[in-house]
Scaffold this active site. Sequence first.
Site, PDB file in Angstrom:
ATOM      1  N   HIS A  47      -2.637 -10.100  -3.907  1.00  0.00           N
ATOM      2  CA  HIS A  47      -1.909  -9.485  -2.791  1.00  0.00           C
ATOM      3  C   HIS A  47      -2.691  -8.282  -2.262  1.00  0.00           C
ATOM      4  CE1 HIS A  47       1.161  -7.896  -0.292  1.00  0.00           C
ATOM      5  NE2 HIS A  47       1.384  -6.844  -1.059  1.00  0.00           N
TER       6      HIS A  47
ATOM      7  N   ASN B  49      -1.729  -4.697   4.859  1.00  0.00           N
ATOM      8  CA  ASN B  49      -0.772  -5.406   4.003  1.00  0.00           C
ATOM      9  C   ASN B  49       0.200  -6.193   4.889  1.00  0.00           C
ATOM     10  OD1 ASN B  49       1.277  -6.217   2.306  1.00  0.00           O
ATOM     11  ND2 ASN B  49       1.507  -4.249   1.280  1.00  0.00           N
TER      12      ASN B  49
ATOM     13  N   CYS C 123       6.845  -8.256  -1.340  1.00  0.00           N
ATOM     14  CA  CYS C 123       5.434  -8.683  -1.264  1.00  0.00           C
ATOM     15  C   CYS C 123       5.110  -9.849  -2.194  1.00  0.00           C
ATOM     16  CB  CYS C 123       4.509  -7.514  -1.559  1.00  0.00           C
ATOM     17  SG  CYS C 123       4.532  -6.289  -0.249  1.00  0.00           S
TER      18      CYS C 123
HETATM   19  O1  UT7 Z   1       2.770  -4.226  -1.150  1.00  0.00           O
HETATM   20  C1  UT7 Z   1       3.859  -3.509  -1.632  1.00  0.00           C
HETATM   21  C2  UT7 Z   1       3.456  -2.611  -2.675  1.00  0.00           C
HETATM   22  N1  UT7 Z   1       2.928  -1.395  -2.121  1.00  0.00           N
HETATM   23  C3  UT7 Z   1       1.859  -0.862  -2.648  1.00  0.00           C
HETATM   24  O2  UT7 Z   1       1.274  -1.426  -3.525  1.00  0.00           O
HETATM   25  C4  UT7 Z   1       1.438   0.512  -2.162  1.00  0.00           C
HETATM   26  C5  UT7 Z   1       1.052   1.357  -3.339  1.00  0.00           C
HETATM   27  N2  UT7 Z   1       0.660   2.719  -2.980  1.00  0.00           N
HETATM   28  C6  UT7 Z   1      -0.490   2.993  -2.325  1.00  0.00           C
HETATM   29  O3  UT7 Z   1      -1.223   2.130  -1.919  1.00  0.00           O
HETATM   30  C7  UT7 Z   1      -0.876   4.453  -2.212  1.00  0.00           C
HETATM   31  O4  UT7 Z   1      -0.007   5.228  -3.000  1.00  0.00           O
HETATM   32  C8  UT7 Z   1      -0.861   4.991  -0.753  1.00  0.00           C
HETATM   33  C9  UT7 Z   1      -2.007   4.376   0.015  1.00  0.00           C
HETATM   34  C10 UT7 Z   1       0.460   4.682  -0.098  1.00  0.00           C
HETATM   35  C11 UT7 Z   1      -1.088   6.512  -0.795  1.00  0.00           C
HETATM   36  O5  UT7 Z   1      -2.278   6.829  -1.480  1.00  0.00           O
HETATM   37  P1  UT7 Z   1      -2.284   7.920  -2.631  1.00  0.00           P
HETATM   38  O6  UT7 Z   1      -3.675   8.038  -3.105  1.00  0.00           O
HETATM   39  O7  UT7 Z   1      -1.232   7.562  -3.648  1.00  0.00           O
HETATM   40  O8  UT7 Z   1      -1.897   9.226  -1.836  1.00  0.00           O
HETATM   41  P2  UT7 Z   1      -0.694  10.243  -2.104  1.00  0.00           P
HETATM   42  O9  UT7 Z   1       0.575   9.701  -1.602  1.00  0.00           O
HETATM   43  O10 UT7 Z   1      -0.759  10.735  -3.514  1.00  0.00           O
HETATM   44  O11 UT7 Z   1      -1.156  11.445  -1.174  1.00  0.00           O
HETATM   45  C12 UT7 Z   1      -2.349  12.196  -1.434  1.00  0.00           C
HETATM   46  C13 UT7 Z   1      -2.527  13.219  -0.329  1.00  0.00           C
HETATM   47  C14 UT7 Z   1      -1.269  14.040  -0.066  1.00  0.00           C
HETATM   48  O12 UT7 Z   1      -1.686  15.333   0.309  1.00  0.00           O
HETATM   49  P3  UT7 Z   1      -1.653  16.559  -0.748  1.00  0.00           P
HETATM   50  O13 UT7 Z   1      -0.231  16.652  -1.204  1.00  0.00           O
HETATM   51  O14 UT7 Z   1      -2.602  16.140  -1.841  1.00  0.00           O
HETATM   52  O15 UT7 Z   1      -2.141  17.716   0.065  1.00  0.00           O
HETATM   53  C15 UT7 Z   1      -0.629  13.345   1.104  1.00  0.00           C
HETATM   54  O16 UT7 Z   1       0.192  14.203   1.859  1.00  0.00           O
HETATM   55  O17 UT7 Z   1      -2.821  12.550   0.914  1.00  0.00           O
HETATM   56  C16 UT7 Z   1      -1.848  12.915   1.896  1.00  0.00           C
HETATM   57  N3  UT7 Z   1      -1.593  11.740   2.755  1.00  0.00           N
HETATM   58  C17 UT7 Z   1      -2.339  11.440   3.813  1.00  0.00           C
HETATM   59  N4  UT7 Z   1      -3.402  12.028   4.381  1.00  0.00           N
HETATM   60  C18 UT7 Z   1      -3.945  11.459   5.460  1.00  0.00           C
HETATM   61  C19 UT7 Z   1      -0.635  10.811   2.592  1.00  0.00           C
HETATM   62  N5  UT7 Z   1      -0.743   9.883   3.558  1.00  0.00           N
HETATM   63  C20 UT7 Z   1      -1.792  10.242   4.326  1.00  0.00           C
HETATM   64  C21 UT7 Z   1      -2.397   9.689   5.467  1.00  0.00           C
HETATM   65  N6  UT7 Z   1      -3.463  10.308   6.000  1.00  0.00           N
HETATM   66  N7  UT7 Z   1      -1.957   8.542   6.034  1.00  0.00           N
END
Ligand code: UT7
Length: 331
Positions: free
Chosen positions: A256, A286, A116
Amino acid sequence: MSNIKAAITAVGSYVPDHVLTNKMLESMVDTNDEWITTRTGIKERRILKEENKGSSYLGIKAAQNLIEKANVNPAEIDMVIFATATPDMPVASSGVYLASQIGAVNAFSYDLQAACSSFLYGMSTAARYIESGRYKKVLLVGADKMSSIIDYEDRATCIIFGDGGGAVLFEPNTEGYGLQDEYLRSDGIGREFLKIDAGGSIMPPSEVTVAQKLHYVQQDGKTVFKFAVSNMADVSEKIMKRNDLDKDSVNWLVAHQANKRIIDATAKRMGLEEEKVLMNIQRYGNTTSATLPLLLSDYEKQLKKGDNIIFASFGGGFTWGSIYLKWAYNS
Ligand code: UT7
C-alpha cells in the site's frame, strides 16, 4: 482445501487527468516540496475535477480498461466487489451501479469498506468465492475519490491523498498459480487515530458539523505511522516464514502506497532489494483502495508467470495484512 486457486488473470486502471503537484500545494497550505518529498516520497497526485462524478466513475473507467485490454465479455462476470472508502453516496451501493454501467448484467455486486486495506481484504473475499468453485469470474475493483473527503486547508492530510482506480479479474486455476496464503488483521484501537467524525450514524450531518469541518479526514499521522511500520513489516515477515520464502524467492513486494518510508521499512525487514519493491507513490500519492491495483497495472509487463508476490497494506481502523500470490501470466 480445494485444489482450485484464485488467480489474477487481468488488470486495468484509471487516474484522472488533473495533476496536483507539490509546488501547487505550496500556494495552498504552509508546506514545501522538499518536506513532502523527504517525509512521504510523493511528488504529485491526481484529482477528479469533473462535477457530479464519484468513486464509481474511477472504478468504471478502470474496469472498462481491464475489459478492453483482456477482451473480457462483461456478461460472463459472476460477481463485482467494489472496494472503496468513498462510496458515491451512503445508500445505494456504488458497486451495484458500477456493475450495471460496465455491462456485468449477470453479476451480483456489493461494496467492501476497510479503509486503506479495502482492496487487500477484497482479494481475500474474491479468492474465497473462486476457491469454493461457485463462481468463475470475480471482478475486484478498488477506487477512491479521496479529494471528496480532504480539507485542502489541512497540510497534515492534503499533501498525502489522491484519486484513482484499479481493477483485477480473479479466475480459477488448477496449476498452482494464484492466491497461496493470507494473514489479515484488524484492531479497533485505531478508530481514534484516522477517521471522519461526522456524516455517519453517530453524528449525522448538520450545520454545526459542516461549520466545524467534521466531514473531512483527520489523522494523527505520527501514531498511524508507528503502527503502520511495525504491523506491515510483521505480517509480511510472518507470511514469508510460514511459506518458506526468503529474500531470493520473493520476486516483488506490492505494498500500500501510504508513505515511502513505511514501504522501505517493510522491504528492509523482508530483506528485499529496492528493485523488487513496486513504487508509484511519487506520481499518485495515497489513493486508498486503488494503490495495489494501480501498482499491478503500472508494472504488469514486468510481472512474469510464476513470480512470488507479497501484497501488504495498513489502513484506518486499524486494518492490515499480507497476502502471498503466485502470478499467473506473462503479458
Ligand atoms: O493509508 C492510511 C494510513 N496512513 C498512513 O500510513 C500515514 C502515516 N503517517 C505518515 O505518513 C506521516 O506521519 C505524515 C507524512 C502524515 C507526517 O510525517 P511525520 O514525519 O510523522 O511528521 P509529523 O507529523 O511528526 O510533523 C513533523 C513536523 C511538525 O513540525 P514541528 O512540530 O516539528 O515543528 C509538523 O508541524 O513537520 C510539520 N509538518 C509539516 N511541514 C511542512 C506537518 N505537516 C507538514 C507539511 N509541510 N505538510
